[in-house]
Design an enzyme around this catalytic site. Structure first.
Site, mmCIF file in Angstrom:
data_model
loop_
_atom_site.group_PDB
_atom_site.id
_atom_site.type_symbol
_atom_site.label_atom_id
_atom_site.label_comp_id
_atom_site.label_asym_id
_atom_site.label_seq_id
_atom_site.Cartn_x
_atom_site.Cartn_y
_atom_site.Cartn_z
ATOM 1 N N LYS A 184 0.561 -1.021 -0.225
ATOM 2 C CA LYS A 184 0.067 0.072 0.298
ATOM 3 C C LYS A 184 0.680 1.112 0.267
ATOM 4 C CE LYS A 184 -3.620 2.112 2.003
ATOM 5 N NZ LYS A 184 -5.212 2.751 3.181
ATOM 6 N N ASN A 188 0.860 4.221 -3.075
ATOM 7 C CA ASN A 188 0.598 5.657 -2.531
ATOM 8 C C ASN A 188 1.820 5.900 -2.872
ATOM 9 O OD1 ASN A 188 -2.046 5.292 -0.704
ATOM 10 N ND2 ASN A 188 -0.933 5.063 0.702
ATOM 11 N N GLU A 264 0.740 13.351 4.977
ATOM 12 C CA GLU A 264 2.145 12.032 5.815
ATOM 13 C C GLU A 264 2.866 11.307 4.458
ATOM 14 O OE1 GLU A 264 -1.977 9.784 8.218
ATOM 15 O OE2 GLU A 264 -2.192 10.208 6.096
#
Length: 305
Positions: A184, A188, A264
Site C-alpha cells: 500500500k 500511495n 503524511e
C-alpha cells in the site's frame, strides 16, 4: 478485560468504524482532542453516518484523553503524525496487556507508537475502505473496501476479532500484514505525490503513465531490497488498475493539500526514501519526486515532514 472499543480520532475511518460497531451493539467510546471538541460533539448529539440514501445517527459516548477509566482496546484512527504523541498522552490509561489497532497510512508511525507503549500489543491494519467527512460529526461511506489486520510479533488472532464480522466490517487476519502495508505504501508513493504536483484527480495520471511506470520500477526495487518480494510483484500493473478504478477520485494527499492540511509525506514518500538510504539503494526518480513534493509543500506554507 473490558469489551469497550475506545476510538481515538473521529475522522472519516474512525467515525465509520465507531458507527458500525455501535450499530452492532458493541460498547464504543470516542476519545476527542480536547474539551472544546468534546463540547462541539455533545452539542451535535453524536455521529451521523451516510450510506447511499440511508442516514443513521449514533449517540456514542465520548471523552477526552484526560478521562481516567482504563483502556483495554483502542482503535488508533488519527493521522500518522499524530499517533505517537496521542498515545504518549494516553499511555497512563492503557491497562496491562492492552491491545491497540493502528489504522495509519504509510509506515513508521506503527513503530513510533509501539515504542511508547511496550506493555501493550500493537496490531497493524491496512484498509482500502473509502469514507470522507461531509461536515464535523457527519461521515459518508464512499466506497466498499477491505481491512487486513495482523501483528508482526504475535500471529494469534485476538479474541475480539469476531466483533468486526458482527459489525459488518470486512476484515481478515493475516500473518503477512507487513507485505500488505509495504504494498500500500508503494501504491500511495506512485500516485499521491504526482496528483499534488500535477494538480489532478487520480485519472489525470493517465497522461503521465511513463512517469508512473518509472517510479514503480524503483519502488519494486526498494520492496525487494526491504525483504518484500511479494509486495513488488506486478506493482506497475496494479498501480494502473487503481488509477483507472479511482479515476474520478482525488487522492488523500491532494485533499490534504487542497484544504491546507499537513500531509503524511513523512510516512509515505519520506519513509521510502529513508529505507532506500539505509540499504544503500539509489533511487534517483523517487528522491527527485520527494524533493519536488517537499519544495511544493514549503511554497504553500505547509509542513514538509
Amino acid at each position: 478485560m473490558s469489551s469497550t472499543w475506545h476510538i481515538l480520532g473521529a475522522g472519516s475511518l474512525g467515525s465509520l468504524w465507531a458507527c458500525r460497531l455501535a450499530r452492532a451493539g458493541k460498547a464504543v467510546r470516542l476519545i476527542l482532542r480536547d474539551e472544546q471538541r468534546l463540547a462541539a460533539y455533545q452539542a451535535a448529539g453524536g455521529l451521523t453516518l451516510l450510506e447511499q440514501d440511508l442516514t443513521s445517527h449514533y449517540a456514542i459516548p465520548a471523552e477526552t484523553d484526560q478521562a481516567h477509566a482504563p483502556i483495554h482496546r483502542l482503535l488508533v484512527a488519527c493521522k500518522a503524525y499524530d499517533a505517537a504523541p496521542a498515545i504518549a498522552r494516553l499511555a497512563p490509561r492503557l491497562a496491562a496487556g492492552a491491545e491497540l489497532v493502528l489504522l495509519q497510512n504509510g509506515l513508521g508511525s506503527q513503530d513510533e507508537v509501539a515504542d511508547q507503549v511496550p506493555h501493550a500489543r500493537c496490531i497493524f491494519a491496512s484498509s482500502t475502505e473509502g469514507a470522507f467527512r461531509e461536515d464535523d460529526w457527519r461521515v459518508r461511506f464512499a466506497g466498499q473496501g477491505f481491512n487486513w489486520l495482523g501483528d508482526p510479533v504475535n500471529p494469534s488472532v485476538p479474541q475480539w476479532f469476531d466483533d468486526l464480522h458482527d459489525a459488518a466490517i470486512p476484515a481478515e487476519w493475516t500473518v503477512d500484514i507487513l507485505t500488505r502495508l509495504w504494498r500500500k505504501l508503494a501504491l500511495n508513493c506512485a500516485i499521491n505525490p504526482l496528483t499534488v504536483l500535477h494538480d489532478c484527480h487520480n485519472g489525470g495520471l493517465l497522461a503521465h503513465l511513463e512517469q508512473v511506470s518509472t517510479l514503480c520500477v524503483e519502488l519494486a526495487d526498494l520492496l525487494r531490497r526491504c525483504g518484500q518480494p511479494e509486495a513488488a510483484e506486478g506493482l506497475d500493473e496494479q498501480v494502473q488498475r487503481v488509477i483507472l478504478a479511482t479515476a474520478a477520485n482525488y487522492s488523500s494527499m491532494y485533499q490534504d493539500v487542497r484544504h491546507g492540511r499537513r500531509t503524511e509525506v513523512h510516512y509515505l514518500l519520506g519513509h521510502a526514501c529513508r529505507a532506500a538510504a539505509r540499504h544503500g539503494l539509489e533511487l534517483p526518480h523517487l528522491e527527485q519526486l520527494h524533493q519536488r513534493l517537499v519544495d511544493n509543500l514549503k511554497a504553500r506554507g505547509l509542513p514538509s515532514d
